[in-house]
Motif scaffolding. Structure first.
Motif, PDB file in Angstrom:
ATOM      1  N   UNK A 167       0.816  -1.219   0.000  1.00 58.19           N
ATOM      2  CA  UNK A 167       0.000   0.000   0.000  1.00 58.19           C
ATOM      3  C   UNK A 167       0.845   1.262   0.000  1.00 58.19           C
ATOM      4  N   UNK A 168       2.055   1.175  -0.516  1.00 62.36           N
ATOM      5  CA  UNK A 168       2.882   2.373  -0.627  1.00 62.36           C
ATOM      6  C   UNK A 168       2.291   3.313  -1.668  1.00 62.36           C
ATOM      7  N   UNK A 208      -0.317 -10.988   6.907  1.00 59.29           N
ATOM      8  CA  UNK A 208      -0.214 -10.189   5.693  1.00 59.29           C
ATOM      9  C   UNK A 208      -1.609  -9.701   5.308  1.00 59.29           C
ATOM     10  N   UNK A 209      -1.697  -8.863   4.295  1.00 59.37           N
ATOM     11  CA  UNK A 209      -2.973  -8.215   3.982  1.00 59.37           C
ATOM     12  C   UNK A 209      -4.094  -9.184   3.607  1.00 59.37           C
ATOM     13  N   UNK A 210      -3.874 -10.264   2.834  1.00 60.74           N
ATOM     14  CA  UNK A 210      -5.010 -11.140   2.515  1.00 60.74           C
ATOM     15  C   UNK A 210      -5.634 -11.811   3.733  1.00 60.74           C
ATOM     16  N   UNK A 233      -4.724  -4.597  11.893  1.00 67.50           N
ATOM     17  CA  UNK A 233      -5.525  -4.674  10.676  1.00 67.50           C
ATOM     18  C   UNK A 233      -4.933  -3.742   9.624  1.00 67.50           C
ATOM     19  N   UNK A 234      -5.373  -3.898   8.397  1.00 66.97           N
ATOM     20  CA  UNK A 234      -4.877  -3.066   7.307  1.00 66.97           C
ATOM     21  C   UNK A 234      -5.285  -1.614   7.546  1.00 66.97           C
ATOM     22  N   UNK A 265      -3.104  -0.919  14.794  1.00 73.51           N
ATOM     23  CA  UNK A 265      -3.144  -1.895  15.880  1.00 73.51           C
ATOM     24  C   UNK A 265      -4.231  -1.480  16.864  1.00 73.51           C
ATOM     25  N   UNK A 266      -5.172  -2.394  17.110  1.00 71.25           N
ATOM     26  CA  UNK A 266      -6.300  -2.156  18.008  1.00 71.25           C
ATOM     27  C   UNK A 266      -6.059  -2.889  19.331  1.00 71.25           C
TER      28      UNK A 266
END
Length: 551
Positions: A167-168, A208-210, A233-234, A265-266
């Motif tokens: 997501x850069x 990772x993102x997926x 999370x993303x 981060x939650x």
């Protein structure tokens, strides 16, 4: 030997045996169990939502995206044909887009000049409501980044990126991210967390993102037993106007979160450094090294084998050694491993100014995906500084395959400081290095004479790696203009001989001449220059079928 040996032997057809190539079964463990492969892939990639997005039109009623490029990583390239087939059935595509491999020269070269007879034809092709779809079978650099270079070869309007992504931010093209929603054995993960963690441990769940869309449900399952549990999370706030995520899931709005790299981060109740990390899937080496420097410990869960990975992992101490090599390096190679990331040009200019202010030489290289063979061609380079994506675009040499060390701009910044300093951090974000770094850039108005005076009395620098003093760590400290003229009536190698016989040419330290002097191999026959006799006795060679030769 009475007669010449036979150069060939008569062979019958039955002497050769050919084994039939067996079809390799593609293992799609990320899809889980399925009965219909096509329908499972449509659900996995949210292709219906993607199809709707690609059919959008602008205010004039024209299609926004006419040249569509699909970017797959190597692990998902097997799904590309099914994805392409489904999109071609749904979108308004050209009749020959499935077989056309590259655009015609007229399509990308004709600008429709006023006096050109192709103007009408070209304008009609541009205004037509036809869409062409291209598959980028290989990426120019990191698979997690948008490949603007490959998409530009076909004048792409949008890049649809499948799989894990960093997501850069990018500057030029539109980007659509399709992470996919892989199958995850949540029971195995919960069982493994309970085996490794105590109830009062501070743990962060990450992937990772997926796989990130599964983390919230696992977090809710474990939270009653682990009150100090958090999850990452993303960070969808990283999206720009030219970026959009297909299949984006909702995130809780009632919990506080902090930004961490490309994640949010939650549930944190303490500093990140006091938390253990339980990471689902094995990240790339640069990403793994970054995470290991921010958390107290790291546990990796392999979704394919449903077990934890024990290593080996990248070592930060090896980075410390490479930083010391950079302190005494006279020639630094700047290796560009990205052409699409924002701020790359700013980072490049900053590194160049810092190297020049330190009295060292630099060269810029763009070689595509770096490998051992490519970088081995540049022997005068003492150390490489790589500019690439922090997730998977930085080369981490764990086993010592590369001949010269490879460091990051952050490590180069530490190496160029007058005093040895080591923070134990590993920073890969360009903007953080530029804004918070301590590069000595000198003055923009510095001339070559100013650099000479600044390093005029520099003593030889001690190399902590070799235990010796180095006199070539700052070759530009005696920098002056080179006025080397080729004398007439000399052969073309005279200039090379002149360079190779002197390390200092007109009060200038020449690292190229130093490299020539240290070379042991100077050409064919140089291995026998110390031998009095040349040649070898003639011997009879082998004959017959090559496969029957004995070892």
């Amino acid at each position: 030997m009475s007669q010449a040996p036979a150069l060939s032997t008569h062979q019958e057809a039955d002497q050769f045996q050919y084994s039939q190539i067996e079809e390799k079964r593609i293992e799609r463990y990320y899809l889980g169990e399925y009965s219909d492969l096509k329908q499972r892939i449509i659900q996995f990639y949210d292709l219906d939502e993607l199809k709707t997005k690609l059919q959008e039109k602008d205010n004039d009623g024209r299609l926004k995206y006419k040249n569509i490029t699909l970017q797959f990583p190597d692990s998902l390239i097997a799904d590309s044909s099914i994805v392409l087939s489904y999109l071609q059935e749904s979108l308004v595509t050209n009749e020959d887009c499935s077989t056309k491999s590259y655009p015609d020269v007229e399509e990308i070269g004709c600008k429709g000049c006023v006096d050109c007879d192709k103007r009408d034809k070209n304008s009609k092709s541009q205004d037509s409501d036809k869409q062409a779809i291209w598959i980028l079978a290989d990426t120019a650099y990191s698979s997690c980044c948008i490949d603007e270079v490959a998409s530009g070869h076909v004048n792409g309007d949008v890049v649809v990126h499948f799989g894990d992504a960093c997501l850069n931010p990018i500057d030029k093209l539109n980007a659509l991210y399709v992470f996919g929603k892989p199958h995850l054995n949540a029971e195995k993960i919960i069982e493994r967390v309970e085996e490794l963690c105590l109830e009062d441990d501070k743990v962060v769940l990450m992937s990772d993102t997926p796989y990130s869309y599964n983390l919230y449900s696992i977090y809710r399952e474990l939270k009653p037993k682990y009150p100090n549990l958090a999850y990452a999370d993303v960070d969808f706030d990283l999206q720009r106007e030219n970026m959009e995520v297909i299949g984006k899931w909702s995130q809780p709005q009632d919990e506080d979160s902090i930004a961490f790299a490309n994640r949010r981060i939650f549930g944190l109740v303490d500093e990140i450094s006091n938390y253990k990390l339980f990471h689902i899937t094995l990240p790339a080496d640069p990403r793994l090294l970054f995470l290991s420097t921010n958390f107290s410990s790291v546990e990796i869960f392999d979704c394919k084998e449903n077990c934890t990975v024990l290593g080996p992992f990248p070592s930060l101490m090896k980075r410390y050694k490479h930083m010391h090599v950079g302190r005494t390096a006279g020639t630094i190679g700047i290796l560009i491993n990205t052409l699409s990331l924002a701020n790359t040009k700013i980072m490049l200019n900053t590194v160049i100014k810092a190297i020049r202010a330190a009295g060292k030489k630099h060269y810029i290289f763009v070689v595509g995906k770096p490998n051992v063979a490519k970088l081995a061609n540049f022997d005068p380079i003492d150390i490489w500084c790589i500019l690439g994506c922090g997730q998977s675009g930085i080369v981490i040499d764990n086993v010592g395959d590369y001949y010269k060390p490879i460091i990051t701009p952050y490590e180069l910044q530490l190496a160029l400081k007058p005093e040895v300093s080591w923070t134990g951090r590993w920073v890969t974000d360009f903007m953080e290095v530029i804004e918070n770094g301590e590069f000595d850039l000198g003055n923009d108005e510095d001339t070559e004479n100013d650099i000479v005076e600044r390093h005029k009395d520099d003593a030889p620098e001690f190399d902590a790696v070799t235990g010796k003093f180095s006199t070539f760590s700052r070759p530009l400290r005696q920098l002056k203009h080179l006025d080397v003229e080729v004398i007439e009536n000399q052969d073309e190698t005279a200039l090379v001989k002149k360079f190779s016989s002197n390390l200092a040419i007109q009060s200038t330290v020449s690292t190229s001449a130093k490299a020539l002097q240290e070379r042991s191999w100077t050409g064919l026959g140089s291995d026998f220059k110390d031998l009095e006799e040349y040649g070898a006795a003639l011997e009879e060679g082998r004959n017959g079928i090559a496969r029957d030769y004995g070892l």
